[in-house]
Design a protein around this motif. Structure first.
Motif, mmCIF file in Angstrom:
data_model
loop_
_atom_site.group_PDB
_atom_site.id
_atom_site.type_symbol
_atom_site.label_atom_id
_atom_site.label_comp_id
_atom_site.label_asym_id
_atom_site.label_seq_id
_atom_site.Cartn_x
_atom_site.Cartn_y
_atom_site.Cartn_z
ATOM 1 N N UNK A 164 -8.916 -12.331 47.609
ATOM 2 C CA UNK A 164 -7.572 -11.941 47.201
ATOM 3 C C UNK A 164 -7.058 -10.890 48.186
ATOM 4 N N UNK A 165 -5.794 -11.031 48.526
ATOM 5 C CA UNK A 165 -5.181 -10.081 49.444
ATOM 6 C C UNK A 165 -5.092 -8.709 48.761
ATOM 7 N N UNK A 166 -5.412 -7.663 49.489
ATOM 8 C CA UNK A 166 -5.339 -6.313 48.908
ATOM 9 C C UNK A 166 -3.955 -5.972 48.346
ATOM 10 N N UNK A 167 -2.896 -6.462 48.986
ATOM 11 C CA UNK A 167 -1.556 -6.162 48.492
ATOM 12 C C UNK A 167 -1.326 -6.787 47.115
ATOM 13 N N UNK A 168 -1.856 -7.992 46.887
ATOM 14 C CA UNK A 168 -1.715 -8.631 45.576
ATOM 15 C C UNK A 168 -2.504 -7.871 44.517
ATOM 16 N N UNK A 169 -3.719 -7.471 44.873
ATOM 17 C CA UNK A 169 -4.541 -6.704 43.934
ATOM 18 C C UNK A 169 -3.816 -5.406 43.546
ATOM 19 N N UNK A 170 -3.246 -4.741 44.527
ATOM 20 C CA UNK A 170 -2.526 -3.496 44.268
ATOM 21 C C UNK A 170 -1.322 -3.735 43.346
ATOM 22 N N UNK A 171 -0.590 -4.808 43.606
ATOM 23 C CA UNK A 171 0.560 -5.132 42.753
ATOM 24 C C UNK A 171 0.105 -5.411 41.322
ATOM 25 N N UNK A 172 -0.950 -6.180 41.162
ATOM 26 C CA UNK A 172 -1.462 -6.519 39.826
ATOM 27 C C UNK A 172 -1.874 -5.260 39.086
ATOM 28 N N UNK A 173 -2.616 -4.378 39.748
ATOM 29 C CA UNK A 173 -3.096 -3.166 39.092
ATOM 30 C C UNK A 173 -1.959 -2.203 38.765
ATOM 31 N N UNK A 174 -0.944 -2.162 39.609
ATOM 32 C CA UNK A 174 0.224 -1.321 39.336
ATOM 33 C C UNK A 174 0.962 -1.816 38.092
ATOM 34 N N UNK A 175 1.123 -3.120 37.990
ATOM 35 C CA UNK A 175 1.782 -3.705 36.816
ATOM 36 C C UNK A 175 0.928 -3.472 35.576
ATOM 37 N N UNK A 176 -0.359 -3.694 35.693
ATOM 38 C CA UNK A 176 -1.275 -3.468 34.571
ATOM 39 C C UNK A 176 -1.150 -2.042 34.040
ATOM 40 N N UNK A 177 -1.098 -1.085 34.929
ATOM 41 C CA UNK A 177 -1.000 0.327 34.530
ATOM 42 C C UNK A 177 0.314 0.630 33.813
ATOM 43 N N UNK A 178 1.330 -0.191 34.041
ATOM 44 C CA UNK A 178 2.656 0.050 33.450
ATOM 45 C C UNK A 178 2.832 -0.542 32.055
ATOM 46 N N UNK A 179 1.905 -1.347 31.581
ATOM 47 C CA UNK A 179 2.053 -1.957 30.257
ATOM 48 C C UNK A 179 1.956 -0.850 29.211
ATOM 49 N N UNK A 180 2.997 -0.675 28.404
ATOM 50 C CA UNK A 180 2.994 0.420 27.431
ATOM 51 C C UNK A 180 2.021 0.183 26.275
ATOM 52 N N UNK A 181 1.522 1.250 25.690
ATOM 53 C CA UNK A 181 0.674 1.119 24.498
ATOM 54 C C UNK A 181 1.414 0.352 23.400
ATOM 55 N N UNK A 182 0.678 -0.480 22.686
ATOM 56 C CA UNK A 182 1.269 -1.251 21.601
ATOM 57 C C UNK A 182 1.995 -2.503 22.042
ATOM 58 N N UNK A 183 1.930 -2.800 23.330
ATOM 59 C CA UNK A 183 2.570 -4.000 23.868
ATOM 60 C C UNK A 183 1.528 -4.830 24.589
ATOM 61 N N UNK A 237 2.434 -11.270 34.527
ATOM 62 C CA UNK A 237 2.025 -10.359 35.599
ATOM 63 C C UNK A 237 2.124 -11.070 36.939
ATOM 64 N N UNK A 238 1.628 -12.298 37.011
ATOM 65 C CA UNK A 238 1.683 -13.058 38.263
ATOM 66 C C UNK A 238 3.123 -13.212 38.751
ATOM 67 N N UNK A 239 4.039 -13.462 37.838
ATOM 68 C CA UNK A 239 5.438 -13.652 38.216
ATOM 69 C C UNK A 239 6.071 -12.377 38.780
ATOM 70 N N UNK A 240 5.509 -11.233 38.457
ATOM 71 C CA UNK A 240 6.046 -9.959 38.956
ATOM 72 C C UNK A 240 5.472 -9.581 40.318
ATOM 73 N N UNK A 241 4.566 -10.391 40.836
ATOM 74 C CA UNK A 241 3.951 -10.094 42.131
ATOM 75 C C UNK A 241 4.565 -10.956 43.219
ATOM 76 N N UNK A 242 4.082 -10.753 44.417
ATOM 77 C CA UNK A 242 4.551 -11.539 45.556
ATOM 78 C C UNK A 242 3.560 -12.653 45.879
#
Length: 97
Positions: A1-20, A27-32
């Motif tokens: 996996x490209x490092x840029x994709x991994x970074x995008x995935x982890x950034x999105x993951x960190x943004x998921x609010x509690x209770x959601x 997540x895939x659709x929000x990446x490049x």
């Protein structure tokens, strides 16, 4: 996996609010260029003690994926108020974004 994709995935993951919750596909659709499978792979490869809310990611059918951490995932979601219905599905109103 490209490092840029991994970074995008982890950034999105960190943004998921509690209770959601969100899906691998959302997540895939929000990446490049990631796919839902790449998102799942990135989550499987998270290092021990990472602190990211992996448990907030579910399948497109709003169910938990079949994996060894599913029991912990269900418990952690319930602790945040995300209770699965009798069919094992998360409430649609809990989907993010």
């Amino acid at each position: 996996m490209k490092p840029v994709l991994r970074e995008q995935i982890l950034t999105i993951l960190a943004a998921i609010p509690p209770g959601r919750v969100t899906t691998y596909g959302r997540i895939a659709a929000m990446t490049e260029g990631a796919t839902p499978r790449l998102v799942a792979r990135a989550l499987r490869e998270l290092p021990e003690g990472h602190g990211l809310p992996w448990f907030r990611v579910i399948t497109a059918s709003r169910r938990l994926a079949d994996h060894p951490g599913a029991t912990e995932q269900r418990e952690r979601l319930a602790a945040e108020g995300v209770v699965l219905d009798a069919r094992g599905r998360a409430p649609a109103e809990r989907l993010w974004p």
